[in-house]
Design a protein around this motif. Structure first.
Motif, PDB file in Angstrom:
ATOM      1  N   PHE A  99      39.717  40.965  35.957  1.00 40.84           N
ATOM      2  CA  PHE A  99      40.798  41.403  36.832  1.00 40.84           C
ATOM      3  C   PHE A  99      40.293  42.403  37.867  1.00 40.84           C
ATOM      4  O   PHE A  99      40.701  42.374  39.025  1.00 40.84           O
ATOM      5  N   ALA A 100      39.397  43.313  37.439  1.00 42.24           N
ATOM      6  CA  ALA A 100      38.877  44.335  38.354  1.00 42.24           C
ATOM      7  C   ALA A 100      37.974  43.732  39.418  1.00 42.24           C
ATOM      8  O   ALA A 100      37.733  44.362  40.454  1.00 42.24           O
ATOM      9  N   SER A 101      37.485  42.510  39.185  1.00 40.13           N
ATOM     10  CA  SER A 101      36.584  41.860  40.141  1.00 40.13           C
ATOM     11  C   SER A 101      37.313  40.988  41.152  1.00 40.13           C
ATOM     12  O   SER A 101      36.662  40.310  41.960  1.00 40.13           O
ATOM     13  N   ALA A 102      38.639  40.979  41.107  1.00 48.96           N
ATOM     14  CA  ALA A 102      39.396  40.222  42.105  1.00 48.96           C
ATOM     15  C   ALA A 102      39.041  40.738  43.503  1.00 48.96           C
ATOM     16  O   ALA A 102      38.937  41.947  43.708  1.00 48.96           O
ATOM     17  N   ASP A 111      44.990  39.092  45.830  1.00 48.29           N
ATOM     18  CA  ASP A 111      44.493  38.023  44.964  1.00 48.29           C
ATOM     19  C   ASP A 111      44.867  38.296  43.509  1.00 48.29           C
ATOM     20  O   ASP A 111      45.309  37.391  42.785  1.00 48.29           O
ATOM     21  N   LEU A 112      44.676  39.530  43.080  1.00 51.07           N
ATOM     22  CA  LEU A 112      44.989  39.893  41.696  1.00 51.07           C
ATOM     23  C   LEU A 112      46.464  39.680  41.395  1.00 51.07           C
ATOM     24  O   LEU A 112      46.829  39.055  40.388  1.00 51.07           O
ATOM     25  N   ASN A 113      47.332  40.160  42.257  1.00 54.83           N
ATOM     26  CA  ASN A 113      48.772  40.049  42.031  1.00 54.83           C
ATOM     27  C   ASN A 113      49.256  38.607  42.123  1.00 54.83           C
ATOM     28  O   ASN A 113      50.120  38.193  41.347  1.00 54.83           O
ATOM     29  N   ARG A 114      48.679  37.850  43.032  1.00 56.28           N
ATOM     30  CA  ARG A 114      49.099  36.453  43.183  1.00 56.28           C
ATOM     31  C   ARG A 114      48.781  35.649  41.924  1.00 56.28           C
ATOM     32  O   ARG A 114      49.641  34.940  41.387  1.00 56.28           O
ATOM     33  N   VAL A 115      47.561  35.783  41.420  1.00 54.34           N
ATOM     34  CA  VAL A 115      47.153  34.984  40.268  1.00 54.34           C
ATOM     35  C   VAL A 115      47.896  35.417  39.003  1.00 54.34           C
ATOM     36  O   VAL A 115      48.400  34.574  38.246  1.00 54.34           O
ATOM     37  N   LYS A 148      36.541  34.000  40.275  1.00 55.88           N
ATOM     38  CA  LYS A 148      36.819  32.735  40.966  1.00 55.88           C
ATOM     39  C   LYS A 148      37.018  31.600  39.969  1.00 55.88           C
ATOM     40  O   LYS A 148      37.859  30.719  40.187  1.00 55.88           O
ATOM     41  N   ILE A 149      36.244  31.617  38.878  1.00 51.75           N
ATOM     42  CA  ILE A 149      36.438  30.598  37.837  1.00 51.75           C
ATOM     43  C   ILE A 149      37.802  30.771  37.189  1.00 51.75           C
ATOM     44  O   ILE A 149      38.556  29.809  37.005  1.00 51.75           O
TER      45      ILE A 149
END
Length: 533
Positions: free
Chosen positions: A481-484, A489-493, A527-528
């Motif tokens: 999560f910290a690597s978003a 991007d973090l919130n969307r996923v 990304k994975i």
């Protein structure tokens, strides 16, 4: 028979309704300093949190129900609010630019020492935004204060209290929400009353920390009119600048304490490096000072100075992997330098302008030259400059970057230690083990930063996921999560994925990758996880 079944159900219902099973951990009271405000004006939300639970409280997050309002400044919550203690928190909001009547809905989320989140605390206020809004019609507070002071200096604040009524006003209390590290060192007594149509002035002397600070300071007045209590808040902007390069050695020793030797130490890396590269890292701080001062220009803090040096270096040099010298003066003259040489040069320059700085590396017990970075010290703790990865930030920001998980794996799986180079005699290995600075309370620190990057409505979802993972899976999830690449991007996923999917994907990825050597940049695993590769 039916009656016998109903009696236990009724008892359970009575217990639940009475609050015996679900007692909230705190009493929370909301208030605002005004309900009529000019377009774009400020409103102060005051929240009194009284810990009535069984464990300490560690954080409070305010969620606005109307996006038209913006939070300008959040208060600093105590590290731990013990059971039985109370704290008054003040949020500064900016009102909408469009006139109208707004229904400002507020909710507060509390966290405790057991990492639990508590919701259900709500406030609601009807706010009128109008260009005709004026000051309070009862008691007016203003503050005379400088806009900028230097770190470690004192400043005089004068609070002017004007009673706009015809009757006396009883003055109950006057307090400040100051910057972190700022303290009141003296004050005149607060008068018991201010006469009708009268005015009183109260003087305070505050001392600034040896640190950079910028934002708002709030003065909070509590008063009573004929027994009816009221309050008003006045916020004013201030900046504290801290330029250690303009200070005496006596002030620097007071500011940095035991860390001051990281300014005056004559060597940057130890004897192992000297033998390996047939070079010494000894340098003359005075020779570097004038060069560095030109580079950092009008910087107002250690961090700004480090950023300026880093940006200058990226403009000036080509970077590679071949190290030819450890001597800062020789490195300075080259046009192509290694990442290790870059870190040595940054460390020398920071020391030359009186900023405590050191090289940290990974050590396997034999070789202590792996993954060099620069650390520099501020009143808020150690910060990192990682030239190879283009990173400048605090240790906590670094552990929440895509570049720390590989370091974590090397330390916890392969037996490396994180060490700070501390040479005094150049007789082999001379370094200090600082692994604990990075690994202590790692999960809590990562969780805090990831939570800060998440929209408030997603934080409870994250906690559900965390509670269903084991310790290793939780850390792996937080690294992902910290690597978003961004907060969006973090919130969307995390918004699109269900808790079951998040848990299952984390478990699957951890099981597959746990015994492999992780990539240097953990963004690949995000990304994975996000389905982008």
């Amino acid at each position: 028979m039916v009656m016998r079944r109903l009696i236990p159900l009724l008892l359970i219902l009575i217990v639940v309704v009475s609050g015996c099973l679900f007692k909230p951990p705190a009493e929370v009271r909301f208030s605002v300093d005004r309900t009529l405000v000019r377009p774009g004006g400020t409103i102060h939300v005051m929240i009194l949190v009284n810990n009535t639970g069984k464990v300490g409280l560690t954080g409070a997050t305010l969620v606005l129900g109307d996006d038209s309002f913006q939070i300008l400044q959040e208060p600093k919550f105590p590290e731990i609010l013990p059971v039985g203690d109370a704290v008054q928190l003040v949020w500064i909001l900016r009102a909408p630019m469009k006139p109208g009547v707004y229904n400002l809905k507020l909710s507060l989320e509390l966290t405790d020492e057991l990492k639990r989140s508590w919701t259900g605390f709500y406030g609601q206020f009807r706010i009128t935004v109008s260009s005709e809004a004026g000051p309070s019609d009862e008691v007016e507070v203003s503050v005379e204060a400088p806009r900028m002071i230097g770190g470690g200096e004192t400043a005089n604040l004068t609070v002017v209290i004007k009673n706009k009524l015809d009757v006396p006003v009883e003055l109950r209390d006057l307090s400040f929400n100051l910057f972190n590290g700022m303290k009141v060192v003296s004050a005149t007594a607060l008068p018991a009353t201010v006469d009708g149509k009268g005015e009183v002035r109260v003087s305070y002397t505050v001392k600034a920390p040896y640190a950079y600070r910028e934002g708002y300071i709030s003065a909070i007045l509590k008063y009573a009119i004929s027994g009816a209590e009221g309050s008003t808040v006045k916020s004013f902007p201030m900046k504290v600048v801290w330029r250690p390069w303009n200070q005496s050695s006596e002030i620097l020793k007071e500011a940095y304490g035991l860390k001051y030797h990281w300014v005056t130490d004559g060597y940057i890396v130890d004897g192992y490096w000297t033998e390996r590269y047939n070079s010494t890292s000894e340098f003359n701080r005075i020779e570097f000072r004038n060069i560095t001062l030109k580079i950092i220009g009008n910087s107002e803090s250690e961090f700004q100075a480090a950023e300026a040096i880093y940006e200058w270096m990226m403009r000036t040099y080509s970077l590679g992997d071949t190290t030819s010298s450890l001597e800062p003066s020789k490195i300075l003259q080259q046009d192509r330098i290694s990442y290790a040489e870059a870190q040595i040069l940054i460390t020398a320059m920071l020391r030359s302008v009186d900023v405590p700085a050191r090289i940290i590396t990974l050590s396997n017990g034999t070789d202590c030259t792996a993954r060099p970075m620069t650390e520099f010290y501020t009143a808020d703790g150690w910060y990192i400059v990682d030239v190879r990865h283009g990173f400048v930030g605090s240790i906590d920001e670094y552990i929440a970057s895509p570049y720390f998980p590989k370091v974590y794996q090397l330390v916890t799986r392969d037996g490396y230690r994180i060490v700070a180079q501390a040479p005094a005699t150049l007789k082999g290995h001379e370094h200090v083990d600082v692994t604990g600075d990075f690994l202590a309370n790692l999960e809590d620190r990562l969780l805090k930063i990831v939570n800060e990057r998440l929209n408030p409505e997603l934080r409870s979802k994250l906690m559900i996921v965390m509670n269903n993972l084991d310790e290793n899976e939780r850390l792996y999830a937080l690294f992902i999560f910290a690597s978003a690449p961004s907060e969006d991007d973090l919130n969307r996923v995390l918004s699109e994925y269900s808790t079951d999917k998040i848990e299952q994907d984390v478990k699957t990825m951890y099981e597959f990758y746990k015994d492999m050597s992780w990539r240097d940049d953990f963004t690949r695993y995000w990304k994975i996880f996000a389905g982008e590769v």
